[in-house]
Design a protein around this motif. Structure first.
Motif, PDB file in Angstrom:
ATOM      1  N   MET A   1       0.846  -1.184   0.000  1.00 52.05           N
ATOM      2  CA  MET A   1       0.000   0.000   0.000  1.00 52.05           C
ATOM      3  C   MET A   1       0.883   1.235   0.000  1.00 52.05           C
ATOM      4  SD  MET A   1      -2.619   1.329   2.933  1.00 52.05           S
ATOM      5  CE  MET A   1      -1.299   1.782   4.023  1.00 52.05           C
ATOM      6  N   SER A   2       0.584   2.189  -0.838  1.00 55.22           N
ATOM      7  CA  SER A   2       1.360   3.418  -0.856  1.00 55.22           C
ATOM      8  C   SER A   2       0.931   4.323   0.281  1.00 55.22           C
ATOM      9  CB  SER A   2       1.175   4.136  -2.197  1.00 55.22           C
ATOM     10  OG  SER A   2      -0.133   4.634  -2.309  1.00 55.22           O
ATOM     11  N   SER A   3       1.722   5.326   0.566  1.00 53.07           N
ATOM     12  CA  SER A   3       1.455   6.198   1.713  1.00 53.07           C
ATOM     13  C   SER A   3       0.211   7.051   1.533  1.00 53.07           C
ATOM     14  CB  SER A   3       2.665   7.094   1.973  1.00 53.07           C
ATOM     15  OG  SER A   3       2.904   7.910   0.840  1.00 53.07           O
ATOM     16  N   ASN A   4      -0.312   7.178   0.317  1.00 54.87           N
ATOM     17  CA  ASN A   4      -1.499   7.995   0.122  1.00 54.87           C
ATOM     18  C   ASN A   4      -2.786   7.184   0.180  1.00 54.87           C
ATOM     19  OD1 ASN A   4      -1.621   6.641  -2.282  1.00 54.87           O
ATOM     20  ND2 ASN A   4      -1.569   8.461  -3.580  1.00 54.87           N
ATOM     21  N   GLY A   5      -2.724   5.969   0.654  1.00 54.34           N
ATOM     22  CA  GLY A   5      -3.928   5.157   0.752  1.00 54.34           C
ATOM     23  C   GLY A   5      -4.082   4.281  -0.464  1.00 54.34           C
ATOM     24  N   ASN A   6      -4.412   4.886  -1.612  1.00 52.12           N
ATOM     25  CA  ASN A   6      -4.514   4.181  -2.897  1.00 52.12           C
ATOM     26  C   ASN A   6      -5.544   3.065  -2.917  1.00 52.12           C
ATOM     27  OD1 ASN A   6      -3.274   5.270  -5.044  1.00 52.12           O
ATOM     28  ND2 ASN A   6      -1.522   3.879  -5.044  1.00 52.12           N
ATOM     29  N   PHE A   7      -6.534   3.121  -2.059  1.00 47.95           N
ATOM     30  CA  PHE A   7      -7.643   2.181  -2.104  1.00 47.95           C
ATOM     31  C   PHE A   7      -8.845   2.907  -1.519  1.00 47.95           C
ATOM     32  CE2 PHE A   7      -6.189   1.787   2.193  1.00 47.95           C
ATOM     33  CZ  PHE A   7      -7.284   1.395   2.945  1.00 47.95           C
ATOM     34  N   THR A   8     -10.016   2.369  -1.772  1.00 47.70           N
ATOM     35  CA  THR A   8     -11.225   2.943  -1.204  1.00 47.70           C
ATOM     36  C   THR A   8     -11.902   1.887  -0.353  1.00 47.70           C
ATOM     37  OG1 THR A   8     -11.524   4.381  -3.115  1.00 47.70           O
ATOM     38  CG2 THR A   8     -13.450   4.023  -1.729  1.00 47.70           C
ATOM     39  N   PRO A   9     -12.139   2.185   0.914  1.00 50.25           N
ATOM     40  CA  PRO A   9     -12.827   1.203   1.749  1.00 50.25           C
ATOM     41  C   PRO A   9     -14.229   0.942   1.206  1.00 50.25           C
ATOM     42  CG  PRO A   9     -12.337   3.233   2.990  1.00 50.25           C
ATOM     43  CD  PRO A   9     -11.817   3.415   1.604  1.00 50.25           C
ATOM     44  N   PRO A  10     -14.754  -0.269   1.412  1.00 48.40           N
ATOM     45  CA  PRO A  10     -16.068  -0.607   0.872  1.00 48.40           C
ATOM     46  C   PRO A  10     -17.232   0.047   1.629  1.00 48.40           C
ATOM     47  CG  PRO A  10     -15.188  -2.438   2.136  1.00 48.40           C
ATOM     48  CD  PRO A  10     -14.106  -1.399   2.066  1.00 48.40           C
ATOM     49  N   LYS A  11     -16.963   0.512   2.837  1.00 48.20           N
ATOM     50  CA  LYS A  11     -17.994   1.134   3.665  1.00 48.20           C
ATOM     51  C   LYS A  11     -17.413   2.380   4.318  1.00 48.20           C
ATOM     52  CE  LYS A  11     -19.919  -3.297   5.275  1.00 48.20           C
ATOM     53  NZ  LYS A  11     -20.188  -4.057   6.509  1.00 48.20           N
ATOM     54  N   THR A  12     -18.303   3.206   4.862  1.00 44.94           N
ATOM     55  CA  THR A  12     -17.870   4.379   5.611  1.00 44.94           C
ATOM     56  C   THR A  12     -17.009   3.951   6.797  1.00 44.94           C
ATOM     57  OG1 THR A  12     -19.705   5.781   4.944  1.00 44.94           O
ATOM     58  CG2 THR A  12     -18.710   6.277   7.081  1.00 44.94           C
ATOM     59  N   VAL A  13     -15.900   4.656   7.003  1.00 42.48           N
ATOM     60  CA  VAL A  13     -15.018   4.417   8.138  1.00 42.48           C
ATOM     61  C   VAL A  13     -15.485   5.324   9.269  1.00 42.48           C
ATOM     62  CG1 VAL A  13     -12.642   4.499   8.994  1.00 42.48           C
ATOM     63  CG2 VAL A  13     -13.110   3.830   6.604  1.00 42.48           C
ATOM     64  N   VAL A  14     -15.838   4.708  10.394  1.00 40.87           N
ATOM     65  CA  VAL A  14     -16.394   5.434  11.531  1.00 40.87           C
ATOM     66  C   VAL A  14     -15.359   5.471  12.646  1.00 40.87           C
ATOM     67  CG1 VAL A  14     -18.298   5.577  13.173  1.00 40.87           C
ATOM     68  CG2 VAL A  14     -18.694   4.607  10.883  1.00 40.87           C
ATOM     69  N   LEU A  15     -14.873   6.675  12.957  1.00 39.14           N
ATOM     70  CA  LEU A  15     -13.875   6.835  14.011  1.00 39.14           C
ATOM     71  C   LEU A  15     -14.575   6.918  15.360  1.00 39.14           C
ATOM     72  CD1 LEU A  15     -11.545   9.409  12.267  1.00 39.14           C
ATOM     73  CD2 LEU A  15     -11.291   6.949  12.397  1.00 39.14           C
ATOM     74  N   VAL A  16     -14.126   6.079  16.285  1.00 33.35           N
ATOM     75  CA  VAL A  16     -14.662   6.071  17.641  1.00 33.35           C
ATOM     76  C   VAL A  16     -13.520   6.257  18.622  1.00 33.35           C
ATOM     77  CG1 VAL A  16     -16.601   4.596  16.955  1.00 33.35           C
ATOM     78  CG2 VAL A  16     -14.546   3.538  17.915  1.00 33.35           C
ATOM     79  N   GLY A  17     -13.856   6.696  19.820  1.00 30.73           N
ATOM     80  CA  GLY A  17     -12.853   6.893  20.857  1.00 30.73           C
ATOM     81  C   GLY A  17     -13.245   8.037  21.759  1.00 30.73           C
ATOM     82  N   LEU A  18     -12.496   8.199  22.817  1.00 27.33           N
ATOM     83  CA  LEU A  18     -12.782   9.255  23.779  1.00 27.33           C
ATOM     84  C   LEU A  18     -12.471  10.633  23.215  1.00 27.33           C
ATOM     85  CD1 LEU A  18     -11.582   7.948  27.272  1.00 27.33           C
ATOM     86  CD2 LEU A  18     -13.913   8.372  26.494  1.00 27.33           C
ATOM     87  N   MET A  19     -13.066  11.633  23.823  1.00 30.72           N
ATOM     88  CA  MET A  19     -12.748  13.013  23.471  1.00 30.72           C
ATOM     89  C   MET A  19     -11.254  13.226  23.660  1.00 30.72           C
ATOM     90  SD  MET A  19     -14.492  14.717  26.813  1.00 30.72           S
ATOM     91  CE  MET A  19     -15.595  13.398  27.281  1.00 30.72           C
ATOM     92  N   GLY A  20     -10.636  13.873  22.689  1.00 32.44           N
ATOM     93  CA  GLY A  20      -9.200  14.110  22.761  1.00 32.44           C
ATOM     94  C   GLY A  20      -8.363  13.036  22.092  1.00 32.44           C
TER      95      GLY A  20
END
Length: 181
Positions: A1-20
């Protein structure tokens, strides 16, 4: 994989985690690398409500807010593939978590307590931190939420220092997850 991603995920990527944890910062960098739109669920909730999240909490309480949050995230997951940043409590809601699991790819940005305390001390706009010691509140939230966040599809450490390093690690985790099956 190149550093710019160079692929498209098949679904929306949902970021989760605590504030900050860096969901907005890393989310924008992921979106740029993957050439996808970035959407912040909190911003969309405020647009839909016509007021700030703090005002929603003050006027209607957290249960009402979580109901609105669930509807907005569900609507966003029905749309095109994008990078979606969620509030710290979104993944804690079982219905929201099930929707994310079904319609998205969850990526937990995990950060240790010291990093979270340092990052959240910069601004005072977070309703859950308004009435108490940030370190104590965040420590309690880590105990409550990290066991649930561990259910995420991908776990990436959000470390102090370079957001680019965290972004590269998230991209690699996402790539590995998407091509593992």
């Amino acid at each position: 994989m190149s550093s710019n991603g160079n692929f498209t995920p098949p679904k929306t990527v949902v970021l989760v985690g605590l504030m900050g944890a860096g969901k907005t910062c890393i989310g924008k960098k992921l979106a740029q690398a993957l050439r996808l739109p970035f959407v912040d669920a909190d911003v969309e909730i405020e647009k839909a409500a016509g007021c700030t999240i703090s005002e929603i909490f003050e006027e209607h309480g957290e249960v009402y807010f979580r109901d609105r949050e669930r509807l907005v995230i569900q609507r966003l997951l029905e749309g095109p593939v994008q990078i979606l940043s969620t509030g710290g409590g979104a993944f804690m809601d079982e219905l929201t978590r099930n929707t994310i699991t079904e319609k998205g790819i969850s990526l937990w940005l995990r950060a240790d307590l010291d990093i979270l305390v340092e990052r959240t001390s910069r601004r005072n706009h977070r309703p859950l931190l308004r009435n108490g010691n940030h370190r104590e509140i965040l420590s309690r939230l880590i105990e409550e939420r990290y066991p649930v966040y561990e259910q995420a599809d991908i776990i990436t450490e959000s470390e102090e220092g370079s957001a680019d390093l965290t972004t590269r690690n998230a991209l690699q985790g996402l790539h590995d997850f998407c091509y593992a099956s």
